[in-house]
Design an enzyme around this catalytic site. Sequence first.
Site, PDB file in Angstrom:
ATOM      1  N   HIS A 145     -18.880   5.169  -5.422  1.00 30.84           N
ATOM      2  CA  HIS A 145     -19.577   5.954  -4.399  1.00 30.84           C
ATOM      3  C   HIS A 145     -19.057   7.382  -4.301  1.00 30.84           C
ATOM      4  O   HIS A 145     -19.733   8.235  -3.743  1.00 30.84           O
ATOM      5  CB  HIS A 145     -19.440   5.264  -3.040  1.00 30.84           C
ATOM      6  CG  HIS A 145     -18.049   4.768  -2.766  1.00 30.84           C
ATOM      7  ND1 HIS A 145     -17.621   3.543  -3.214  1.00 30.84           N
ATOM      8  CD2 HIS A 145     -16.998   5.330  -2.125  1.00 30.84           C
ATOM      9  CE1 HIS A 145     -16.364   3.369  -2.856  1.00 30.84           C
ATOM     10  NE2 HIS A 145     -15.961   4.439  -2.196  1.00 30.84           N
ATOM     11  N   ASP A 153      -8.636  -5.976  -3.708  1.00 34.86           N
ATOM     12  CA  ASP A 153      -8.351  -4.888  -2.767  1.00 34.86           C
ATOM     13  C   ASP A 153      -7.947  -5.405  -1.395  1.00 34.86           C
ATOM     14  O   ASP A 153      -7.457  -4.623  -0.567  1.00 34.86           O
ATOM     15  CB  ASP A 153      -9.586  -3.999  -2.597  1.00 34.86           C
ATOM     16  CG  ASP A 153      -9.935  -3.264  -3.874  1.00 34.86           C
ATOM     17  OD1 ASP A 153      -9.007  -2.829  -4.567  1.00 34.86           O
ATOM     18  OD2 ASP A 153     -11.136  -3.129  -4.179  1.00 34.86           O
ATOM     19  N   ASP A 163     -14.834   2.128 -10.762  1.00 37.08           N
ATOM     20  CA  ASP A 163     -13.976   2.198  -9.591  1.00 37.08           C
ATOM     21  C   ASP A 163     -14.412   3.350  -8.691  1.00 37.08           C
ATOM     22  O   ASP A 163     -14.733   4.442  -9.164  1.00 37.08           O
ATOM     23  CB  ASP A 163     -12.527   2.394 -10.037  1.00 37.08           C
ATOM     24  CG  ASP A 163     -11.578   2.504  -8.864  1.00 37.08           C
ATOM     25  OD1 ASP A 163     -11.470   1.515  -8.114  1.00 37.08           O
ATOM     26  OD2 ASP A 163     -10.978   3.580  -8.680  1.00 37.08           O
TER      27      ASP A 163
END
Length: 1562
Positions: free
Chosen positions: A536, A634, A533
């Site tokens: 980045h 999402d 999750d």
Amino acid sequence: MPIHQVRQLTLNGGENKQHTLYRLEKGWLLKFILGPSLHASHVRIFCNHPQDKAAEYKKDTYYELEWRNPSSSTSDRHDVYAEVLMVAAGSFRYYFTVDDSVSPDNANGSGYFLVDPTLSFGGDEDDITMDCIQCQTVISKLLGPFEEWERRLLVAKETGYNMIHFTPIQELGLSNSAYSIRDQRVINPLFNKGGKNYQFPDIEKFNKKMRKEWKMLSLTDLVYNHTATDSPWVLENPECAYNLDNSPHLKPAYLVDRIFNHFSIEVANGKWKHRDIPVKIKTDADLHAIRHVLHTEVFPRYKMSEFYTVNLELVLKQFKQGIQENKIIQTSKPHLEIIQDPQFRRSACTIDMDTALRLYNIDRPHVYSREERIKVCCTELRSKIEELNGSKMHEMEDHINSAVNHFIENVRWRFLTPDGPQIGTVTIKEPLMHNYFVHPASYEGTVESEEQQMYGPGCCYIMATNGWVMGDDPLRNFAEPGVNVYLRRELICWGDSVKLRYGKSPKDSPFLWKHMKDYTETTARLFDAVRLDNCHSTPLHVAEYMLDAARKIRPNLYVVAELFTGSETIDNLFMNKLGINSLIRESLAAWDAHEEGRLVYKYGGQPVGSFIQPRVRPLLPTTAHALFFDQTHDNMSPIEKRSAYDLLPSGALVAMSNCAIGSNRGYDQLVPHHIHVVTEERLYTSWADWDFPENPYINLSFGISAGKKALNELHYEMALKGFTEVYVDQLDACVVSVTRHNPHTHDSIILVARTAFQKPENPKETGYIKPLVIHGSLDEIILEGGLVHTEAYSYEKNPYFINGLPSYYLELRQHIKVEESKMIKVVISETGEHSVHFVKFTPGSVVAFRISLPSEAKTAILDIRRGVGQFGYLMRSYSGKTMFDDTWDKSNFHAIVSNLSLADINRVLYRCDSEDQADGKGFGAYGVPGWSPMVYCGLRGVMAMLKEIRLNNDLGHPLCNNLRDGNWLPEYMAARLKVHPETEILGCWFESIFKHLGKIPRYLIPCYFDTIVTGAYVVIRHQAIQLMSDFIKDGSTFVQVLSLGSVQFCGYVKSSRLPQLSPNLLDPKPPVIINEETKEKEQACLSLAAGFPHFASGYMRNWGRDTFIALRGLLLLTGRFQEARYIILAYAGTLRHGLIPNLLNEGTGSRYNCRDAVWWWLQAIQEYTKLAPGGPKILTDLVSRMYPVDESEPQEPGTYDQPLSDVIQEALQRHAEGLKYRERNAGSKIDCNMTDEGFECEIGVKWDLGFVYGGNEWNCGTWMDKMGSSEKAKNKGKPSTARNGTPVEIIGLCKSALRWLVEMHAEGHYPYDSVKATQDGQSKKITFKEWGELIKANFERYFWINSQPIPGMEPNPELINRRGIYKDSYFATPFWSDFQLRPNFSVAMVVAPELFTPQNAWTALLSMDDVLHGPLGMKTLDPRDWSYAGDYDNANDSDDAKVAHGANYHQGPEWVWPLGYFLRAKLLFAQILGEKYPDMLKQATSSVKTSLTRHYEEIMKSAWQSLPELTNSNGQFCRDSCPAQAWSVGCLLEVLYDLEHLEDKHNLAATYKSPMPNVGPL
């Protein structure tokens, strides 16, 4: 022994490939091979991939790989390789050194490769690839109590999914967000029921059941960045978070956060209504009012710049005190700057007082008292500090402006934006903006009191929340010192979670690292796969550490991630470092159907009709493997973003992708809203295995569930059965067709989907859709269906269970006959073309059908596969049976090829356009429309194009278009060979196999054509190599590709025949052919072309000089002794005036205007006697003299025969006695540019020195033979390089010939020992030995230019331009040209090293290396010379005499063939000097190998597979150079031959150290 797929990775010096993605599979072999830049280096390579299955993977344990050499060469490392068998999944690193080091810190290059995990499920643990995955996401908290999971998850199983993605199953925090975990060690208590508490082992047991019984894999998230604000462990261990104790740089940001918080409370309480700020935010005017108040009334009160500025008066007081006390300055800095207070207190920043005293406590002109001087010093320092403080105030003003702007934009989104939550009223619970920091409730107070808490002992409990920064550098930690993200409010924050602070290693936060490692290991035990999750924003070193721990628990862990880096190269870095297998991608990112189709194509598969790739092939960079979702959890429902009609077609397009696919629970049930990970509390519905279920149960009749099941089954079938090729066709703005093709069976599955990105105005209308042309038979409709709207039902949101739209239902039909379809019909045209017409294809419709090849095409493909099976290919039938033809009959390809000679192979593989045209058979180079003609008429011409096309799978190349458009090229290839008796059978073989191409679909022709041609080329090329010497057969790829120059340049061309040899010649006799016109036998000796394409045929093909410079390399070293013998004897027959012709022109049209060809001819004969078995016998071979005397007319073969020894003697004698003559037919007929004086020729010997001389300033008798031709530039008739007198290379060649003849005479092979010369009017016998000694005695004196001046010994010192070299000539005109530095003396060094003083020779070679050595060739003139012009342009029409009409051909451009002699000279003299300088030979060998790396690179990339004649300055491409030149190739092959013999003699290869088996942890 298993047959592995092999991928070759080429290493290049200085490369860092950490941003390049390479993907492999277990069981494959990875071969590392050296790129040209490393061929001469001592490379050591290390890799951390385990050496076998039993070895435990440790990231920091590297193994040194052993280099292996497939050739028997000890000197040649062009083919060495090191290999690793893929036995473990994950990410692995390699690095290599060139300095004998083992440390990765000294790596010269490095990179990563990924190995896919082995995924398996079912009772028999069936293996599947990642492309087989069909994943559905569920929000775990919505599954309800654990005992109810099975029924809810059966929905996914029965809908065809084989992987479930669970959001975190751990206990959640106060917000109940699915990603705000309260305790990573505890399961979510929501799963408990009726007093039954469930633990992780229960989850593990359930996942095992899914895997074995349901054939479903499990995946869950790993959340490393944050934990819930109410996590007990973080309150017990506050150092795990970014707090104001361990991160005091965040204190100003915290204060800004509190200012905004209190302002929001005041707005909620109506305290700012008098400033037009209402409690309900409705308009942009409200935002403007907020902005104005914040800037003008709120923030000015708090003087935020004080955290970054200096207390001016305090610093001035300290400064003044320092002056008064005469403080000693210890250290100082060049400039004064503010030093930030580490605790970020107000006005507590400082300056370096030593620096201030040094810069400002200085003498002041016109100041006479100490007090006044101190005052002036303080005034100037005050001014500087005010400047520095002002700068900080401006910085803070910018930060506050940014903070206010981001605050306003967040308010806009929360209160005004249609896509936002549209909160409306500002309250305590719903503030203008959520906080960036959390603190204990007891800290609540005024801004001033909360500021005091920043410095108290409990400041460690004031913690920063987590979030992400739009467009930020993902490799930067936005909470670290020096980053102002929190201060500037650039964070999109998640107020329910605090950001975790790991530090650089476990020792920085021991509890946190252990806690998260335990969490990771538990997760790996429970689940088959993990999703990283917010990857980045996860520190790379943290994720690396955790995933290493996870893979120790589950070696085949499948790792996916969401990455929003905005850069493919950064994505690749994350994938390489972490071993990420798939990146999550989403079709909702597409803005229209065209973009959605592009994504389907992008995320997997090769184009339909792709080239058949060999088992051993280059490892090419790849794009990230995708887990491609139609909707992720999402994002909002596509019903909100597009329309309900779009869910089935978009889901269908995703299902046709050749990658892993996924969906979100609710998509299939047509849930019309976002199932929010934070706010949603209703439960999923459960599976019913009965008809007409009601809430909370569903079955396949709900939404598009039945359609998704069919699509999932189709996706799985295509992935499992190898439908790896993809074609996407946009039929119109909304209709997309996707073809999945099986390259083995050539079956296809085509799906057509009509998307509905907007709600259709008329959902029942089909309209016109372009028909779809299909190649093959439509066997069945796999499925057809679409959504239908009904008014009978309306949607009501169920308060307890998540429900979908009841007003749409799916009409679906599966596995029906074509004629039963309601959507399409198939129309067959008069030409037999099949096309699909869309009868009823309304918005939201999908149809998929199966296509197979017609029986004729299937049979043709099997016949092609049987044919290419003769090459040794492992081709298979449709059933999978290997088709390998190892029979050996006359029709077998190997049998046919085994009867080909090298002359035949010249025709089969090569021959440029003019060579084939000279045959008169109507053939030339094949021209591809839209592309340049092929460089060769034979297979190599096609291969030159196919090599790049195949590597890049460039099916859009004009050659592929030409093959699809017609059978012209295959027919040309076969017909061209059939017209020649020697290749007729081979032409028939090609014709028979090419006929099958016409029976298969046109889109498949390029791949099968390539398979045929490439396989045939490899076999024939191998046959050519086998017909050559052991040096070639046992040599490296570089040696062998150079040796093919022997086949390229050596052939029979009707317009360029050699003179006929004597019919009395003893066996073996020359080859003969039948003249098609006279039907008589005639000799057909092969000749050597000088270069392609300019010197390939006609009178321009055969050059005496070029032939004999190239002959040793191309014919003798390759073992083609008979061809060499015939060429030597043929040229011998044309001897005239004691010379060998410059241009042969079949002997009858020869020109005798070169003085060096005869000496190169003699050198070639000498080499023949040394290298050929029984070589000296050639001296007794009969030569048929075409011109027995100079004035003879051409004689018929056999009219006047002489032994070769007599011809040699005549050449020497004519030089010894001297000769002047005028060229026959002098004038414009033979040379339109030469002046009359240039036709006057002279040869002779200066008997006082022994030097051969000749020529005059109006002709050019050596290889540097450019004659000026521009009247405009006034250089016409003026040789650019006359080199008359005594050229240095001719002296060397002459001395070499004399030494050899002395030996031949002594051994009884040559009947003469002397020549007669006239000295002082007397005829005198001069022995070869005497002549040679005379040359040796004078050579150094007249050619060496000493490194230091020698007064009295240098008659013209003013002409010396460079010292430490050998002159290019002696007694030339103009006289200064003797002193020019050119590459010619290296020739003399190689053929007559005895002429040179070794130390002088080495000095001269170093000068040559430094001044003339270019990337591929040798500069032909010193760049310091006024005549130098390095770029050759034959079309130059300027008035510059130096370059007009290419006059500078030999005045700087870099020729390749002299480099061969330079390198050989370097090796030779390093060997001579080696006893005195032990390391010299090793260094020289390394230097030579380094130089050759460029030639390897050049010849391997050359379409001609050759080396050029020359380059322009510094290796630049020269348009007017021949791209393939015989002597360039031949001379370089000689270097490799010398290297091999040196290595054997001196055991230089032993200097390379054997590898260590295991370097161990580094």
